[in-house]
Design a protein around this motif. Structure first.
Motif, PDB file in Angstrom:
ATOM      1  N   LEU A  91       0.834  -1.208   0.000  1.00  0.00           N
ATOM      2  CA  LEU A  91       0.000   0.000   0.000  1.00  0.00           C
ATOM      3  C   LEU A  91       0.867   1.255   0.000  1.00  0.00           C
ATOM      4  O   LEU A  91       0.573   2.228  -0.699  1.00  0.00           O
ATOM      5  CB  LEU A  91      -0.922   0.000   1.213  1.00  0.00           C
ATOM      6  N   ILE A  92       1.943   1.241   0.772  1.00  0.00           N
ATOM      7  CA  ILE A  92       2.850   2.390   0.824  1.00  0.00           C
ATOM      8  C   ILE A  92       3.505   2.611  -0.533  1.00  0.00           C
ATOM      9  O   ILE A  92       3.533   3.729  -1.047  1.00  0.00           O
ATOM     10  CB  ILE A  92       3.907   2.207   1.935  1.00  0.00           C
ATOM     11  N   ARG A  93       4.006   1.541  -1.132  1.00  0.00           N
ATOM     12  CA  ARG A  93       4.660   1.652  -2.447  1.00  0.00           C
ATOM     13  C   ARG A  93       3.707   2.147  -3.523  1.00  0.00           C
ATOM     14  O   ARG A  93       4.105   2.880  -4.422  1.00  0.00           O
ATOM     15  CB  ARG A  93       5.254   0.304  -2.864  1.00  0.00           C
ATOM     16  N   SER A  94       2.448   1.763  -3.440  1.00  0.00           N
ATOM     17  CA  SER A  94       1.476   2.170  -4.463  1.00  0.00           C
ATOM     18  C   SER A  94       0.943   3.578  -4.229  1.00  0.00           C
ATOM     19  O   SER A  94       0.132   4.069  -5.003  1.00  0.00           O
ATOM     20  CB  SER A  94       0.311   1.182  -4.519  1.00  0.00           C
ATOM     21  N   GLN A  95       1.419   4.232  -3.166  1.00  0.00           N
ATOM     22  CA  GLN A  95       1.024   5.595  -2.830  1.00  0.00           C
ATOM     23  C   GLN A  95      -0.497   5.735  -2.774  1.00  0.00           C
ATOM     24  O   GLN A  95      -1.080   6.678  -3.295  1.00  0.00           O
ATOM     25  CB  GLN A  95       1.638   6.592  -3.800  1.00  0.00           C
ATOM     26  N   THR A  96      -1.124   4.794  -2.092  1.00  0.00           N
ATOM     27  CA  THR A  96      -2.564   4.818  -1.919  1.00  0.00           C
ATOM     28  C   THR A  96      -2.993   6.090  -1.187  1.00  0.00           C
ATOM     29  O   THR A  96      -2.195   6.695  -0.477  1.00  0.00           O
ATOM     30  CB  THR A  96      -3.039   3.560  -1.158  1.00  0.00           C
ATOM     31  N   GLU A  97      -4.223   6.495  -1.375  1.00  0.00           N
ATOM     32  CA  GLU A  97      -4.767   7.652  -0.658  1.00  0.00           C
ATOM     33  C   GLU A  97      -4.655   7.401   0.845  1.00  0.00           C
ATOM     34  O   GLU A  97      -4.819   6.264   1.297  1.00  0.00           O
ATOM     35  CB  GLU A  97      -6.234   7.857  -1.032  1.00  0.00           C
ATOM     36  N   ASP A 129       4.473   1.889  12.312  1.00  0.00           N
ATOM     37  CA  ASP A 129       5.270   2.652  11.362  1.00  0.00           C
ATOM     38  C   ASP A 129       4.551   2.736  10.016  1.00  0.00           C
ATOM     39  O   ASP A 129       4.457   3.800   9.409  1.00  0.00           O
ATOM     40  CB  ASP A 129       6.649   2.013  11.195  1.00  0.00           C
ATOM     41  N   ALA A 130       4.020   1.623   9.558  1.00  0.00           N
ATOM     42  CA  ALA A 130       3.282   1.614   8.288  1.00  0.00           C
ATOM     43  C   ALA A 130       2.026   2.471   8.394  1.00  0.00           C
ATOM     44  O   ALA A 130       1.708   3.235   7.474  1.00  0.00           O
ATOM     45  CB  ALA A 130       2.919   0.184   7.894  1.00  0.00           C
ATOM     46  N   ALA A 131       1.318   2.368   9.518  1.00  0.00           N
ATOM     47  CA  ALA A 131       0.096   3.161   9.698  1.00  0.00           C
ATOM     48  C   ALA A 131       0.410   4.652   9.644  1.00  0.00           C
ATOM     49  O   ALA A 131      -0.357   5.437   9.085  1.00  0.00           O
ATOM     50  CB  ALA A 131      -0.577   2.797  11.017  1.00  0.00           C
ATOM     51  N   LEU A 132       1.547   5.051  10.211  1.00  0.00           N
ATOM     52  CA  LEU A 132       1.931   6.460  10.175  1.00  0.00           C
ATOM     53  C   LEU A 132       2.235   6.913   8.751  1.00  0.00           C
ATOM     54  O   LEU A 132       1.993   8.067   8.392  1.00  0.00           O
ATOM     55  CB  LEU A 132       3.117   6.716  11.096  1.00  0.00           C
ATOM     56  N   LYS A 133       2.735   6.016   7.924  1.00  0.00           N
ATOM     57  CA  LYS A 133       3.004   6.351   6.520  1.00  0.00           C
ATOM     58  C   LYS A 133       1.724   6.358   5.690  1.00  0.00           C
ATOM     59  O   LYS A 133       1.693   6.941   4.606  1.00  0.00           O
ATOM     60  CB  LYS A 133       4.005   5.360   5.930  1.00  0.00           C
ATOM     61  N   LEU A 134       0.689   5.708   6.178  1.00  0.00           N
ATOM     62  CA  LEU A 134      -0.564   5.582   5.426  1.00  0.00           C
ATOM     63  C   LEU A 134      -1.670   6.504   5.935  1.00  0.00           C
ATOM     64  O   LEU A 134      -2.816   6.402   5.490  1.00  0.00           O
ATOM     65  CB  LEU A 134      -1.053   4.127   5.473  1.00  0.00           C
ATOM     66  N   THR A 135      -1.346   7.396   6.875  1.00  0.00           N
ATOM     67  CA  THR A 135      -2.343   8.308   7.431  1.00  0.00           C
ATOM     68  C   THR A 135      -1.798   9.721   7.457  1.00  0.00           C
ATOM     69  O   THR A 135      -0.604   9.941   7.263  1.00  0.00           O
ATOM     70  CB  THR A 135      -2.734   7.903   8.869  1.00  0.00           C
ATOM     71  N   THR A 136      -2.685  10.652   7.706  1.00  0.00           N
ATOM     72  CA  THR A 136      -2.295  12.049   7.867  1.00  0.00           C
ATOM     73  C   THR A 136      -2.975  12.611   9.106  1.00  0.00           C
ATOM     74  O   THR A 136      -3.656  11.886   9.835  1.00  0.00           O
ATOM     75  CB  THR A 136      -2.693  12.888   6.627  1.00  0.00           C
TER      76      THR A 136
END
Length: 108
Positions: free
Chosen positions: A13-19, A38-45
Motif C-alpha cells: 500500500l505504501i509503495r502504491s502511494q494509496t490515498e 510505522d506503516a500506519a503512520l506512513k498511510l495516514t495524515t
C-alpha cells in the motif's frame, strides 16, 4: 485485494502511494506491532485514528517477567507515547475472550 502477511500488504500500500486512510485498525501478530504502527503512520495524515487491538492480555503487559511474545505490545505503547504527533489512550475491555483492550491513537 491484498492477501498475505500484514507487513507485506502494508508495504504494498505504501509503495502504491494509496490515498491516506482516516482509520487504521491493527489486529495482526503482536510482536510486529511497531512495524505496523510505522506503516500506519506512513498511510495516514493529520486527524487519522490508529487502533491497536489486544493490548491488555489479561494484565500480562504489566508483568515484566511475562515470556508471552503477544505481550510485546509494551514496545509499541512506548513508541506511541514518545511520538510527537500522537495522542492516545488504552481502553480496557471485558468480554467472552477475557480481559483485554485496545489502544486508540489520534494523529495531531
Amino acid at each position: 485485494m491484498l492477501v498475505g502477511p500484514a507487513a507485506d500488504s502494508a508495504q504494498q500500500l505504501i509503495r502504491s502511494q494509496t490515498e491516506p486512510f482516516d482509520l487504521v485498525f491493527i489486529d495482526a501478530d503482536k510482536p510486529n506491532n511497531p512495524a505496523y504502527l510505522d506503516a500506519a503512520l506512513k498511510l495516514t495524515t493529520r486527524g487519522a485514528v490508529i487502533i491497536i487491538d489486544n493490548v491488555v492480555r489479561d494484565g500480562a503487559v504489566t508483568r515484566p517477567d511475562s515470556g508471552d511474545p503477544r505481550v510485546e505490545v509494551r514496545a509499541v505503547a512506548g513508541e506511541i507515547a514518545a511520538h510527537p504527533e500522537l495522542d492516545a489512550t488504552a481502553v480496557h475491555t471485558v468480554g467472552v475472550k477475557g480481559w483485554d483492550g485496545l489502544i486508540v491513537a489520534r494523529r495531531r
